[in-house]
Design an enzyme around this catalytic site. Structure first.
Site, PDB file in Angstrom:
ATOM      1  N   LEU A  18       0.833  -1.199   0.000  1.00 58.38           N
ATOM      2  CA  LEU A  18       0.000   0.000   0.000  1.00 58.38           C
ATOM      3  C   LEU A  18       0.866   1.246   0.000  1.00 58.38           C
ATOM      4  O   LEU A  18       0.610   2.196  -0.763  1.00 58.38           O
ATOM      5  CB  LEU A  18      -0.926  -0.011   1.215  1.00 58.38           C
ATOM      6  CG  LEU A  18      -1.804   1.228   1.387  1.00 58.38           C
ATOM      7  CD1 LEU A  18      -2.716   1.442   0.188  1.00 58.38           C
ATOM      8  CD2 LEU A  18      -2.623   1.136   2.679  1.00 58.38           C
ATOM      9  N   CYS A 521       4.545   4.375   7.612  1.00 59.93           N
ATOM     10  CA  CYS A 521       4.590   3.138   8.388  1.00 59.93           C
ATOM     11  C   CYS A 521       5.723   3.212   9.403  1.00 59.93           C
ATOM     12  O   CYS A 521       6.753   3.852   9.158  1.00 59.93           O
ATOM     13  CB  CYS A 521       4.823   1.934   7.478  1.00 59.93           C
ATOM     14  SG  CYS A 521       3.599   1.750   6.175  1.00 59.93           S
ATOM     15  N   TRP A 566       5.779   3.819  21.828  1.00 59.27           N
ATOM     16  CA  TRP A 566       5.952   3.482  20.420  1.00 59.27           C
ATOM     17  C   TRP A 566       6.720   2.184  20.225  1.00 59.27           C
ATOM     18  O   TRP A 566       7.232   1.904  19.145  1.00 59.27           O
ATOM     19  CB  TRP A 566       6.622   4.634  19.676  1.00 59.27           C
ATOM     20  CG  TRP A 566       5.666   5.781  19.465  1.00 59.27           C
ATOM     21  CD1 TRP A 566       4.354   5.839  19.835  1.00 59.27           C
ATOM     22  CD2 TRP A 566       5.954   7.020  18.826  1.00 59.27           C
ATOM     23  NE1 TRP A 566       3.810   7.048  19.483  1.00 59.27           N
ATOM     24  CE2 TRP A 566       4.764   7.800  18.861  1.00 59.27           C
ATOM     25  CE3 TRP A 566       7.099   7.571  18.240  1.00 59.27           C
ATOM     26  CZ2 TRP A 566       4.693   9.083  18.328  1.00 59.27           C
ATOM     27  CZ3 TRP A 566       7.024   8.849  17.706  1.00 59.27           C
ATOM     28  CH2 TRP A 566       5.835   9.591  17.737  1.00 59.27           C
ATOM     29  N   ASP A 604      12.548  14.222  22.850  1.00 60.76           N
ATOM     30  CA  ASP A 604      11.202  14.208  22.277  1.00 60.76           C
ATOM     31  C   ASP A 604      10.262  13.312  23.075  1.00 60.76           C
ATOM     32  O   ASP A 604      10.579  12.143  23.334  1.00 60.76           O
ATOM     33  CB  ASP A 604      11.250  13.705  20.831  1.00 60.76           C
ATOM     34  CG  ASP A 604      11.887  14.708  19.882  1.00 60.76           C
ATOM     35  OD1 ASP A 604      12.000  15.880  20.270  1.00 60.76           O
ATOM     36  OD2 ASP A 604      12.264  14.315  18.772  1.00 60.76           O
ATOM     37  N   HIS A 699       3.503  17.503   7.234  1.00 53.46           N
ATOM     38  CA  HIS A 699       2.853  16.323   6.660  1.00 53.46           C
ATOM     39  C   HIS A 699       2.058  16.653   5.401  1.00 53.46           C
ATOM     40  O   HIS A 699       1.350  15.803   4.876  1.00 53.46           O
ATOM     41  CB  HIS A 699       1.958  15.650   7.697  1.00 53.46           C
ATOM     42  CG  HIS A 699       2.734  14.899   8.740  1.00 53.46           C
ATOM     43  ND1 HIS A 699       3.600  13.887   8.424  1.00 53.46           N
ATOM     44  CD2 HIS A 699       2.790  15.031  10.086  1.00 53.46           C
ATOM     45  CE1 HIS A 699       4.151  13.420   9.524  1.00 53.46           C
ATOM     46  NE2 HIS A 699       3.677  14.084  10.547  1.00 53.46           N
TER      47      HIS A 699
END
Length: 759
Positions: A18, A521, A566, A604, A699
């Site tokens: 994808l 991704c 994450w 971060d 983005h």
């Protein structure tokens, strides 16, 4: 007989088909017809992997985001997108990514706001509501997928975002209007979609209302009652689906809504199950999410059988079983990882393996435990292997965590005194400009990293190549006029994976990709054991970058809470303990950077808000240990070392007081897509330290103008003293290209200089 089904499957494909298809389409290398065909091929492959299920999900596949898909299906597109005309695909990607001016057309379209899907790292495009919002339901694309699935021999169960959740996720974009004003019209639109599905022969529809696991105000509870009573006349059976937590005080409401079935997250909300068995009206289906859709550890099949058997005895054919939530949040197939350590492989289950676990449970419930004796024994052996393994424990790490004390989380002086010391050392102008850390990851950079990983490039040659990239990056930033520079992160594959690879207690996959949004991704590492940092991870790269310039260069680190949230985190100890281990590891790196002469260090914490529990009653417990972990990582430095942190693409307004407790000298935070909406938090709260509200949406391919950035910064100056304002993009620039980055940053620097001159 127990029915098995799935709430959603990973979309990106075994080899990220994808992602590569989308990016080829955006570059103009393939046609829309070719993208559509690639999508059909992916769906066919994914349904085949789910063929053991009694019902497969349809409509869970998306090019970019399933909430955006819902907006398109409802005909709910903002005028700035719709008025340009074009195909549905044109409108879809304009809303997803924005639209920049071309030689033939100077019109620019701002992308839709993007934020996190509940407490996950998945991003959705926020629906926009105004008084003029209208809905034109069209289920034809979903019906086409239903037809595809049937032709391939599957029993399809369409998936829809619930209408009340859709409203709740959206935002009003004009003054005075309320989202719930659209409830009646939206219910009519959903009724229309369901009728179109019924005409196509659909019998069951999964309708997702995860807001039921949150604290709901009375008006939203009433909205659920109103909406679902409107849908009682539809000719399909509705499976009301909840996940990501427990229903708690919303369970009675969920049980009395006029639907044919209810799905509960029995992993995070196991306490709801017995109450639901007792309260759900006779004849309705109870679907239990018994396999964790958010993490990668094997289920304990014996324990599941122990409590499922009595439920099955009580419900009989009315019991369905499924993963707790969509498997969108885990990698596709463990069989794609032949190089993974064999013992660790035995502890894991990815999407395909989770469906295999469901198949075993279904067989055991329908045919008795004797039918799955071998499977239960093998599963038990894997769990015993993990619980007895010495690889997961490091006595030195556990001793260090036991020795944590309050002083380790405190700076030497308050912010007012620290900033004076820092300014004497750094001598920065008003409205200092910087970036968030990464610069474009070019094809050459990726090829060099791949050659090094394969052993085709020596360590010396790799280091020389990365240093050349750092030199170019520093030179570009100096030419642009930025005040605080970064080294560009050419050596980093990912902001979490890079650090995990250099620490103990982490494991990595080759193909364990998870969709974040669109073609973006990530490949989360797996924290399987106690975490330690044996050697410096970034010092040499940052020290080299600083040697090339007189301007300050930031050291760039990922914080402990983001490393935790994450990753696929171990589930055999409290997350607080793992966060503290990570905090001590990052603290070592911070202190080594300071010792190397680096005076600005950014840690971060992009995922701090993401980890916030969905129930407010649980917030303070999480925030207490999460913020403490950050402070342990950040505060072992002198006053004249400036600590930055960065957060992005979440709703932060309701936790700004908690963010202030982090006591970072500067926080950079996403605000451009939301048009500085974050600043509303400062109407009643004076943020005490430095802050950089992002002015460049990285983005989107749109290149912002200097004037647009000045306008955003002027909004910021109304709420935040100018001497504490920084100027920066929303996030890192690794996904952009240099032709976009150079003019955007030049405009950003120009905006800052203009504000300095205007006083």
């Amino acid at each position: 007989m127990v029915t098995t089904h799935n709430l959603g499957f990973p979309r990106i494909g075994a080899k990220r088909g994808l992602k590569f298809g989308l990016e080829a389409f955006w570059r103009g290398e393939i046609t829309e017809a070719e993208l559509i065909q690639r999508s059909r091929d992916l769906r066919r492959q994914h349904w085949q992997k789910q063929s053991s299920l009694h019902r497969v999900p349809v409509g869970d596949f998306s090019w970019y985001d399933h909430v955006l898909d819902t907006s398109i299906m409802l005909g709910h597109v903002p005028p700035r997108v719709r008025d340009l005309g074009g195909s549905a695909t044109d409108q879809y990607f304009r809303l997803a990514r924005g639209r920049s001016a071309t030689d033939d057309d100077e019109s620019v379209v701002a992308a839709g706001e993007m934020t996190k899907w509940f407490d996950t790292n998945y991003h959705y495009i926020v629906p926009e509501f105004t008084r003029e919002s209208r809905f034109r339901p069209d289920a034809s694309a979903l019906v086409a997928q239903v037809t595809e699935a049937r032709e391939q021999g599957h029993n399809p169960k369409p998936v829809l975002v619930g209408l009340v959740t859709y409203l709740w996720l959206g935002k009003s974009k004009d003054d005075g209007s309320e989202r719930l004003e659209h409830l009646t019209a939206l219910a009519e639109a959903y009724a229309g979609l369901l009728e179109q599905l019924a005409d196509a022969g659909v019998d069951w529809v999964q309708i997702d209302e995860p807001i039921l696991v949150t604290d709901l105000a009375p008006e939203w509870r009433n909205a659920l009652e109103t909406a679902y009573h409107r849908l009682t006349d539809t000719r399909v059976s509705l499976l009301l689906t909840t996940y990501f937590g427990h229903l708690g005080d919303n369970l009675e409401l969920a049980c009395r809504l006029p639907v044919a079935g209810l799905h509960l997250d029995a992993v995070r909300g196991g306490a709801d199950v017995q109450r639901a068995v007792e309260q759900l009206p006779q004849g309705r289906v109870l679907s239990l999410g018994v396999v964790d859709g958010r993490n990668v550890w094997k289920a304990d099949l014996t324990a599941l059988m122990d409590w499922l058997e009595p439920v099955h005895a009580a419900l009989g054919d009315r019991l369905w079983i499924a993963p707790a939530c969509s498997l969108l949040h885990v990698p596709m197939d463990l069989d794609a990882e032949p190089d993974l350590d064999e013992a660790l492989r035995g502890w894991l289950a990815f999407a395909v393996q989770k469906l295999e676990e469901l198949e075993i449970l279904e067989k055991g419930l329908n045919k008795g435990r004797n039918a799955i004796i071998a499977e239960l024994a093998a599963n038990r052996a894997c769990h015993e292997s993990r619980s007895q393994s010495q690889r997961v424990r490091n006595p030195a790490v556990r001793e260090a965590v036991a020795g944590l004390n309050e002083a380790m989380g405190q700076r030497q002086s308050p912010y007012a005194r620290r900033i004076e010391a820092q300014q004497r050392h750094l001598d920065l102008p008003r409205f200092p400009t910087t970036t968030i850390g990464s610069f474009p990851q070019t094809g050459e950079i990726r090829r060099t990293r791949l050659q090094y990983r394969r052993g085709d490039l020596s360590e010396a040659a790799y280091r020389e190549a990365m240093q050349a990239e750092i030199r170019d990056c520093i030179r570009e930033q100096e030419a642009l006029g930025l005040d605080v520079l970064v080294h560009g992160e050419a050596e980093r594959n990912d902001m979490v994976e890079y650090f995990g690879e250099l620490m103990d207690g982490f494991a990595f996959t080759r193909h364990g990709w998870v969709q974040s949004f669109g073609s973006r991704c990530v490949k989360p590492p797996i924290i399987y054991g106690d975490v330690d940092r044996p050697d410096p991870m970034t010092v040499d790269w940052i020290r080299y970058a600083q040697s090339l310039t007189e301007r300050p260069v930031k050291g760039m680190l990922t914080g402990p809470v983001t490393l935790l949230n994450w990753s696929f985190v171990r589930d055999d100890q409290p997350e607080r303990d793992t966060a503290n281990q990570l905090a001590l590891a990052v603290r070592k790196e911070v202190q080594d950077l300071e010792a190397a002469g680096i005076r600005i260090i950014q840690i971060d914490e992009a995922a701090l808000r993401e980890g916030l529990p969905l129930r407010r009653s649980e917030w303070e417990t999480y925030l207490e240990w999460a913020i403490n972990a950050f402070r342990i990582a950040a505060n072992g430095v002198s006053d004249d070392t400036q600590i930055h942190t960065h957060m992005c693409y979440s709703e932060f307004n309701d936790i700004m007081t908690a963010i202030a407790r982090m006591d970072a000298d500067v926080i950079t935070i996403e605000t451009s897509r939301s048009d500085m909406e974050l600043l509303e938090a400062f109407e009643h709260f004076e943020y005490p330290n430095g802050i950089g509200p992002g002015v460049y949406d990285i983005h989107s391919p749109n290149i912002p103008t200097e004037a647009s950035m000045v306008a955003l910064l002027r909004k910021a100056v109304e709420r935040i003293p100018s001497e504490r304002l920084w100027v920066n993009p929303d996030c890192g620039l690794k996904t952009r290209n240099w032709d976009e980055v150079r003019p955007a940053l030049a405009a950003m620097v120009g905006a800052a200089r203009g504000l300095r001159q205007s006083g």
